[in-house]
Motif scaffolding. Structure first.
Motif, PDB file in Angstrom:
ATOM      1  N   SER A 158       1.192  -1.613  -0.255  1.00  0.00           N
ATOM      2  CA  SER A 158       0.121   0.350   0.240  1.00  0.00           C
ATOM      3  C   SER A 158       0.823   1.393  -0.115  1.00  0.00           C
ATOM      4  O   SER A 158       0.382   2.737   0.469  1.00  0.00           O
TER       5      SER A 158
ATOM      6  N   MET B  14       0.343  10.310  -9.010  1.00  0.00           N
ATOM      7  CA  MET B  14      -0.953   9.173  -8.528  1.00  0.00           C
ATOM      8  C   MET B  14      -1.839   9.632  -8.672  1.00  0.00           C
ATOM      9  O   MET B  14      -2.814   9.651  -8.758  1.00  0.00           O
TER      10      MET B  14
ATOM     11  N   VAL C 165       2.523   7.545   1.138  1.00  0.00           N
ATOM     12  CA  VAL C 165       2.780   5.893   1.908  1.00  0.00           C
ATOM     13  C   VAL C 165       0.890   5.992   2.355  1.00  0.00           C
ATOM     14  O   VAL C 165       0.386   6.014   2.224  1.00  0.00           O
ATOM     15  N   PRO C 166       1.007   4.226   3.131  1.00  0.00           N
ATOM     16  CA  PRO C 166      -0.880   4.171   3.359  1.00  0.00           C
ATOM     17  C   PRO C 166      -1.025   4.905   3.662  1.00  0.00           C
ATOM     18  O   PRO C 166      -1.219   5.818   4.806  1.00  0.00           O
TER      19      PRO C 166
ATOM     20  N   ALA D 263      -2.846   9.764   1.619  1.00  0.00           N
ATOM     21  CA  ALA D 263      -3.953  10.679   1.263  1.00  0.00           C
ATOM     22  C   ALA D 263      -4.883  11.396   1.785  1.00  0.00           C
ATOM     23  O   ALA D 263      -5.276  12.693   1.331  1.00  0.00           O
TER      24      ALA D 263
ATOM     25  N   THR E 283      -3.257   2.435  -4.956  1.00  0.00           N
ATOM     26  CA  THR E 283      -1.288   1.901  -5.148  1.00  0.00           C
ATOM     27  C   THR E 283      -0.566   1.185  -6.456  1.00  0.00           C
ATOM     28  O   THR E 283       0.020   1.349  -6.726  1.00  0.00           O
TER      29      THR E 283
HETATM   30  N1  ASP Z   1      -1.619   4.709  -1.078  1.00  0.00           N
HETATM   31  C1  ASP Z   1      -0.991   5.292  -1.688  1.00  0.00           C
HETATM   32  C2  ASP Z   1       0.489   5.012  -2.486  1.00  0.00           C
HETATM   33  O1  ASP Z   1       1.462   5.420  -1.342  1.00  0.00           O
HETATM   34  C3  ASP Z   1      -1.140   6.923  -1.257  1.00  0.00           C
HETATM   35  C4  ASP Z   1      -2.791   6.910  -1.413  1.00  0.00           C
HETATM   36  O2  ASP Z   1      -3.491   7.424  -2.085  1.00  0.00           O
HETATM   37  O3  ASP Z   1      -3.049   6.933   0.416  1.00  0.00           O
HETATM   38  O4  ASP Z   1       0.553   5.367  -3.459  1.00  0.00           O
END
Ligand code: ASP
Length: 423
Positions: free
Chosen positions: A281, A317, A361-362, A365, A398
C-alpha cells in the motif's frame, strides 16, 4: 501471487471461523504477533534502500544523460504526462460516481453508526492538517517552498519527504554534467555501484516476498469486518471497477499508442510490481521493486527509469486522483450536498494537486482529501464513513499509482530512443 491469494483465502477463513469478540481477539493476536513482524521485515528492507537508491538513480540518470537540455526535455514531458493522465483518471472517477450515484439513498442509520465508530480516526487524520484555519498568503508561499526547497534537506530526508531529495539529486546530477569528464565519470561510477548494491538488497527482500505478502494480506483480510464490506459494497465495487478500467483499458491504450508496447505482455511482466504495491500500500516502498523490474524485465533504460520512476512514485498518483474524486462526491451524495458542474471542475483540479502532494505511504492521501472536502462544503469528518474499508481501496489505488509511473517511463524511454536515433 500465490502468497497474495493464499493470504486472502486464509485471512477470510480466519475471519469466518473465529466470530464474536473472543474470536476477534484470537485473530488480532495471530495478526499482530506472527503476521505483522514478518510482513514488516519485508516492508522495512524496502524502506531501508529507498533513500540511497533514489539518490543514486537520479544522480546517475541525470549525469548519464550528459546534457542539461535533454534533462529539461525529459522533465517537461514527464510532468506533462503526470498532469494529463491524473486529470483523465480523475475525470473517470467523477464520471462513474455521477453515473451510478452510490451515495444517494444511503441509509442514515448506517451513516450514523459508521460516523460513530470511525469518527475518532477521522479527527486524528484531520489533526495533521487543521483545515479550519485559512492560511495566510505568506504561509502558503512558504509551504510550497518547503515542499521543494526546504531549508534543511537532511531533515526532510529523515522524515521521508521525497520531493526535496529528488530536487537535490537533480541539482547534483546536473552539476556533475558540468564537471570535467574524468571527474564526472568516477563519481557516476561510484553512484552506479551504490545503486546496484541497493538493488541487490531488494533482491534479498524479494526472497522473502511470498511469505511477507501472505502475512501482510492475511493481517488486513483477517481483521476486516466483512459486515463493513457489505454496507459499503456499492462504493467499494465502484472504486475497484474504476481501478480496473484504468489498468486494463486506459493504460493499455497509452502503452499501445504512446509507448508502442504490447500492453498485456507488458502488464504481465509488471506483475511483481503490482503485487508489491498491493501488499505494501505504498508507492515509496514499492519503488525499489519498480526500478528493478522496469530495468530488468521491461527493458527501460536505467537513465530513464532512474529519472522518471522516483519522480512518479512521489508525484504521479493516478489511482489517488481517481479515488479522491469518487470519495468526495460519494460523501457529498450521502450528506445531500449538491455539487454543480463548475464545483466538480474545481474538485477535479484539487484532486490532481492533492494527489501530487500526497505522500506515497499507506493512507497518504487521506489528510489531503479532507482539505478538498472542506473547500467544497462537504463535511470532512464524513470521511469516517469509509475509513473502515479504506485500506483495501488504498492497496488498489497504490497499484494504479505505480503502474502509471511505469507506463510513463515506457513512453519516455521510447521517445528518448527516437530522439537518439534522429541524432
Ligand atoms: N497509498 C498511496 C500510495 O502510496 C497513497 C494514497 O493514495 O493514500 O501510492
Amino acid at each position: 501471487m500465490f502468497g497474495l491469494v493464499a493470504g486472502v483465502v486464509v485471512g477470510a477463513l480466519a475471519n469466518i471461523l473465529f466470530p464474536g469478540p473472543e474470536g476477534r481477539r484470537t485473530v488480532a493476536f495471530l495478526a499482530d504477533a506472527v503476521a505483522h513482524p514478518i510482513g514488516q521485515v519485508f516492508l522495512r528492507l524496502l524502506f531501508f534502500v529507498v533513500v540511497p537508491l533514489v539518490f543514486a538513480s537520479i544522480t546517475v540518470g541525470v549525469a548519464g544523460l550528459g546534457d542539461l537540455r535533454r534533462v529539461g526535455r525529459m522533465g517537461a514531458r514527464t510532468l506533462l504526462f503526470f498532469l494529463l493522465t491524473m486529470a483523465v483518471s480523475s475525470v473517470l472517477g467523477l464520471t462513474l460516481v455521477n453515473l451510478f450515484q452510490p451515495g444517494s439513498g444511503f441509509d442514515p442509520e448506517v451513516r450514523a453508526g459508521l460516523m460513530a465508530s470511525f469518527g475518532g480516526e477521522a479527527a486524528k487524520i484531520q489533526g495533521f492538517v487543521d483545515s479550519n484555519k485559512t492560511p495566510t498568503t505568506l504561509a502558503t508561499a512558504n509551504m510550497y517552498l518547503d515542499m521543494f526547497l526546504p531549508r534543511n534537506v537532511l531533515d526532510a530526508v529523515v522524515r521521508m519527504q521525497m520531493l526535496p531529495m529528488i530536487v537535490f539529486a537533480l541539482l547534483f546530477g546536473a552539476a556533475l554534467t558540468l564537471l570535467p569528464d574524468e571527474r564526472r565519470k568516477s563519481m557516476v561510477a561510484w553512484f552506479e555501484t551504490l545503486g546496484e548494491a541497493m538493488v541487490t538488497i531488494v533482491g534479498f527482500a524479494m526472497k522473502i516476498a511470498p511469505y511477507a505478502v501472505f502475512c501482510l494480506i492475511f493481517s488486513v483480510v483477517a481483521r476486516f469486518g466483512l459486515d463493513l464490506l457489505e454496507k459499503l459494497a456499492f462504493y467499494v465495487v465502484l472504486v475497484m471497477g474504476a481501478y480496473l478500467i484504468q489498468i486494463f483499458v486506459i493504460y493499455p491504450i497509452l502503452l499501445k499508442v504512446l509507448a508502442r508496447r504490447r500492453p498485456f505482455e507488458f502488464l504481465k511482466k509488471a506483475t511483481p510490481i503490482m503485487v508489491t504495491a498491493f501488499s505494501t500500500s505504498s508507492s515509496n516502498a514499492t519503488l525499489p521493486t519498480t526500478i528493478r523490474i522496469s530495468e530488468r524485465d521491461l527493458g527501460i533504460r536505467p537513465a530513464v527509469a532512474g529519472f522518471v520512476l522516483p519522480l512518479g512514485a512521489t508525484m504521479n498518483m493516478n489511482g489517488t486522483a481517481l479515488f479522491e474524486g469518487v470519495l468526495v462526491l460519494f460523501v457529498a451524495q450521502i450528506f445531500g450536498v449538491e455539487l454543480a458542474l463548475q464545483q466538480q471542475m474545481f474538485v477535479l483540479m484539487m484532486c490532481v494537486f492533492s494527489a501530487i502532494g500526497a505522500a506515497g505511504v499507506p493512507g497518504g492521501a487521506l489528510p489531503l482529501i479532507m482539505v478538498v472536502m472542506a473547500q467544497v462544503g462537504v463535511p470532512p469528518d464524513g470521511i469516517a464513513i469509509v475509513l473502515g474499508v479504506d485500506r483495501l481501496l488504498d492497496m488498489g489505488r497504490t497499484v494504479v499509482n505505480v503502474i502509471g509511473d511505469v507506463v510513463c517511463a515506457a513512453w519516455i524511454d521510447k521517445a528518448e530512443r527516437a530522439a537518439d536515433a534522429a541524432g
